[in-house]
Design an enzyme around this catalytic site. Structure first.
Site, PDB file in Angstrom:
ATOM      1  N   THR A 198      -7.761   9.450  16.655  1.00  0.00           N
ATOM      2  CA  THR A 198      -8.063   9.537  18.054  1.00  0.00           C
ATOM      3  C   THR A 198      -8.527  10.850  18.144  1.00  0.00           C
ATOM      4  OG1 THR A 198      -6.954   7.801  19.001  1.00  0.00           O
ATOM      5  CG2 THR A 198      -7.933   9.292  20.511  1.00  0.00           C
TER       6      THR A 198
ATOM      7  N   TRP B 241      -0.781   4.532  12.157  1.00  0.00           N
ATOM      8  CA  TRP B 241      -1.905   4.287  12.600  1.00  0.00           C
ATOM      9  C   TRP B 241      -3.127   4.062  11.459  1.00  0.00           C
ATOM     10  CZ3 TRP B 241       1.107   5.829  16.213  1.00  0.00           C
ATOM     11  CH2 TRP B 241       0.682   5.742  17.801  1.00  0.00           C
TER      12      TRP B 241
ATOM     13  N   ASN C 113      -0.759   0.215  14.194  1.00  0.00           N
ATOM     14  CA  ASN C 113      -1.116   0.273  15.643  1.00  0.00           C
ATOM     15  C   ASN C 113      -2.334  -0.483  16.110  1.00  0.00           C
ATOM     16  OD1 ASN C 113      -0.792   1.871  18.199  1.00  0.00           O
ATOM     17  ND2 ASN C 113      -2.901   2.495  17.520  1.00  0.00           N
ATOM     18  N   GLU C 114      -2.222  -1.361  16.884  1.00  0.00           N
ATOM     19  CA  GLU C 114      -3.427  -2.041  17.518  1.00  0.00           C
ATOM     20  C   GLU C 114      -4.326  -2.696  16.546  1.00  0.00           C
ATOM     21  OE1 GLU C 114      -5.237   0.871  20.004  1.00  0.00           O
ATOM     22  OE2 GLU C 114      -3.688   0.989  21.549  1.00  0.00           O
TER      23      GLU C 114
ATOM     24  N   GLU D 191       2.857   1.299  24.531  1.00  0.00           N
ATOM     25  CA  GLU D 191       1.751   2.354  24.871  1.00  0.00           C
ATOM     26  C   GLU D 191       1.115   2.112  26.067  1.00  0.00           C
ATOM     27  OE1 GLU D 191      -0.819   3.719  21.602  1.00  0.00           O
ATOM     28  OE2 GLU D 191      -2.314   3.944  23.073  1.00  0.00           O
TER      29      GLU D 191
ATOM     30  N   ARG E  37      -7.083   2.224  31.875  1.00  0.00           N
ATOM     31  CA  ARG E  37      -7.203   0.553  31.325  1.00  0.00           C
ATOM     32  C   ARG E  37      -5.879  -0.232  31.723  1.00  0.00           C
ATOM     33  NH1 ARG E  37      -6.138   3.175  26.021  1.00  0.00           N
ATOM     34  NH2 ARG E  37      -8.417   3.424  26.068  1.00  0.00           N
TER      35      ARG E  37
END
Length: 660
Positions: free
Chosen positions: A87, A129, A175-176, A251, A373
């Site tokens: 990120t 991540w 992650n995600e 998160e 979001r």
């Protein structure tokens, strides 16, 4: 009868019929409260924090972790570094390769120890991540060889204990990204085989999809302790509730740390349980401690992005957090009597089952509580009068402490975490007049405190004249101050083969493309300085280590980092080991401004100097002009940077920048 008479009198005095809510533990308890947390990583979001001088660094840490002082967080979640962009930068892995192990890289170990020093009861979570490329064995996928990936993650947990005396409480999957049921079961087996039966698995740090899989796979069900979801909009799904597992917003928030961010945070801290029965909410991120012009600049519970000045800002989300964290601890239980207020807002009630009670009320309006979001459906909130009746084991309470915050969007004069006079409770009843955008904590807990330090130093820009010779033996941290890696990993290096002036250098150490989370560049790059820099001179000694195909660069006016690093533009001065040079307007080298012969090769130190002024750039090699007056129309400003042509070893020394 007396209670009803008193209630009638209260209504008459207020001139309006108050809304009525019951707080009662005798009808049973709700779910166990697991705590409120912050997330360091995903990625490199605490990068600049480590470079603060004392006492400012300790003050910042106190506002985050010290009990009964500031945010007083219950949970610290950190990235398990994977050598890739996640990120706002890359975080180094403890294993760059399969035969490399170093449990002192990066700063997450340090941060976890500092959190534990302040709060020994804080829970620790690790989540990958990205992964070093070797984990995927050339496949760029961590699930092809689940045993390798599980052993890699478990080694991080074991290292945390053996080298830092840190007990990791939970670990996540990826992650995600897509989860893999086989890998989760292998990870559980590997944890158990290593005596880590108390380490819980959180899955899958994305959406609620894993809930359905758990219902049909008893082995998967047994492997997972908590279902973690990101940005759920305070809502859950029936499949998740039916699992009877812990449900966490693992998160959330991810919003600028102004008053609207504080409103978002206040609303979801309550409504994640009221609407979704989620018992933990974790903020991305813990602290905005990275260059502001990177992705999501200024998001966090507070801001500390100026270690060179010592300036930091304790933002309103810190005090919104305190409304819950200072008055309820993990192991408390929500009551079943929680819910929405008739005229908008919500309330939760928690108890330690030993007589203590905490009620948190929020009345955040729609436009003043927008999170980044997901989209927030319209709702209305208006001033209201509410009466609570305490029943069950709380019926005897005669007085409650009051802590109050008001996000005042009209006057811009907020009231943040202010202790007010206690509320008297008559025969179990008390009444409050609520305005919009307020938070109340009504509690039997008497230890609440608004911590305070004197004002930190004033804001100041990055120094226009800055240098680093990297001469440090046994550094506390593996990264040089202020350098923020965006692809690759740049570490302090002890060059034992050099007996001269380059014994201590900065080295790029990633030689294989990681299993990425974002779209890393094909080159490696570390940025530094002020995004507003335009005209400057920057120089650095460089050593290319790869013969024939290797290369390094020095750059100015770099306009992109983070998840957009592949699109970075600027003035990039490249030197190659095949005896050539190139000047490009982008990191990918597509727009060439100048090129030619340099006579350079691997294994020899060279000094690069880049000068940019107005629309023109010039470069020197070892103090002699190599190219000049390359036309640079855009970008107008940006960071300084250094890096390599590919994932390759290279060294840098005697860095110096002088900006106009």
């Amino acid at each position: 009868m007396l209670a009803h008479c008193l209630l009638y009198i209260i209504f008459c005095v207020l001139g309006d019929l108050a809304e009525f809510y019951v707080i009662n533990d005798r009808i049973g308890l709700g779910r166990e409260f697991d705590g409120i947390g912050g997330l360091s990583g995903g990625g490199a979001t605490s990068r600049l924090l480590v470079n603060y001088d004392e006492p400012y660094r300790s003050e910042i840490l106190d506002f985050l972790f010290k009990p009964n002082f500031g945010a007083s967080l219950h949970i610290l979640k950190v990235e398990i570094g994977g050598d890739a962009q996640t990120t706002d930068g890359t975080e180094p892995s403890h294993m760059h390769s399969g035969d490399d192990v170093d449990f002192y890289r990066g700063y997450e170990w340090w941060l976890m120890k500092e959190a534990k020093k302040r709060n020994p009861n804080i829970k620790l979570i690790g989540l990958p991540w990205a992964f070093p490329g070797w984990v995927g064995q050339k496949t760029q996928w961590p699930y092809f060889f689940p045993n390798i990936t599980a052993n890699y993650v478990v080694s991080w947990i074991i290292g945390a204990k053996q080298h830092h005396n840190l007990d990791i409480d939970y670990v996540g999957i990826w992650n995600e990204k897509e989860y893999d049921a086989t890998y989760i079961k292998v990870l559980r087996y590997t944890l158990d085989q290593n005596g880590l039966t108390d380490v819980g698995i959180i899955a899958a740090d994305g959406d609620w999809g894993i809930s359905k899989a758990i219902a049909y796979d008893p082995y998967l069900n047994d492997a997972i302790e908590a279902i973690g979801v990101h940005y759920p909009g305070t809502n859950t799904v029936k499949e998740a509730l039916l699992t009877e597992k812990k449900l966490w917003s693992s998160e959330d928030y991810s919003t600028f740390s102004d008053d609207i961010g504080a409103g978002c945070w206040a609303r979801i801290l309550n409504q994640n349980y009221v609407n979704g029965r989620m018992t933990s909410t974790i903020s991305w991120n813990l602290i905005a401690s990275y260059y502001e012009d990177l992705s999501f600049g200024g998001d966090g519970l507070m801001t500390a992005e100026q270690p060179w000045s010592g300036h930091y800002v304790v933002e309103s989300p810190i005090w919104i957090t305190a409304h819950t964290t200072q008055f309820a601890q993990p192991g408390w239980f929500y009551l079943q009597t929680v819910g929405k207020l008739t005229r908008g807002g919500s309330y939760v009630a928690l108890t330690d089952r030993r007589g203590n009670l905490t009620i948190v009320i929020e009345t955040m309006t729609h436009n003043h509580s927008l999170c980044i979001r997901p989209p927030l459906p319209q709702f209305d909130v208006s001033p209201q009068t509410v009466t609570f009746q305490l029943k069950g084991s709380f019926a005897h309470v005669t007085e409650l402490k009051v802590w109050y915050s008001k996000l005042d969007f009209e006057t811009k004069n907020d009231t943040l975490f202010q202790q007010r006079g206690p509320i008297k409770v008559y025969d179990g009843f008390f009444t409050l007049k609520l305005d919009v955008d307020e938070v109340y904590t009504i509690t039997t807990v008497t230890t609440g405190n608004r911590g305070f330090y004197k004002e930190p130093p004033k804001f100041s820009a990055f120094p226009k004249n800055y240098s680093d010779d990297f001469k440090i033996d046994n550094p506390t941290f593996s990264e040089a101050p202020y350098f923020a890696d965006q692809t690759g990993v740049f570490e302090y290096f002890r060059n034992v083969t050099d007996k001269g002036m380059h014994a201590f250098t900065l080295r790029q150490v990633i030689t294989e493309r990681p299993i990425t989370w974002a779209r890393d560049a094909d080159q490696t790059i570390s940025i530094i300085g002020d995004y507003n820099w335009r005209d400057l001179n920057v120089s650095c000694d460089v050593l290319i280590e790869t013969p024939n195909t290797g290369g390094v660069f020095l750059a100015a006016r770099v306009d992109q980092g983070g998840e957009s690093v592949r699109q970075a533009k600027g003035v990039f001065y490249w030197l190659y080991s095949n005896g050539t040079f190139k000047v490009t307007n982008d990191i990918s080298g597509q727009r060439v401004l100048a090129e030619g012969l340099s006579g350079t090769k691997a294994g020899i130190w060279y000094t690069l100097t880049l000068s940019v002024k107005g629309y023109f750039a010039s470069g020197m090699l070892n103090g002699y002009p190599l190219w000049k007056n390359a036309v640079v129309l855009k970008p107008k400003s940006g960071w300084v940077a250094l890096g390599t042509y590919s994932f390759e070893y290279a060294q840098f020394d005697n860095f110096q920048v002088n900006a106009d």
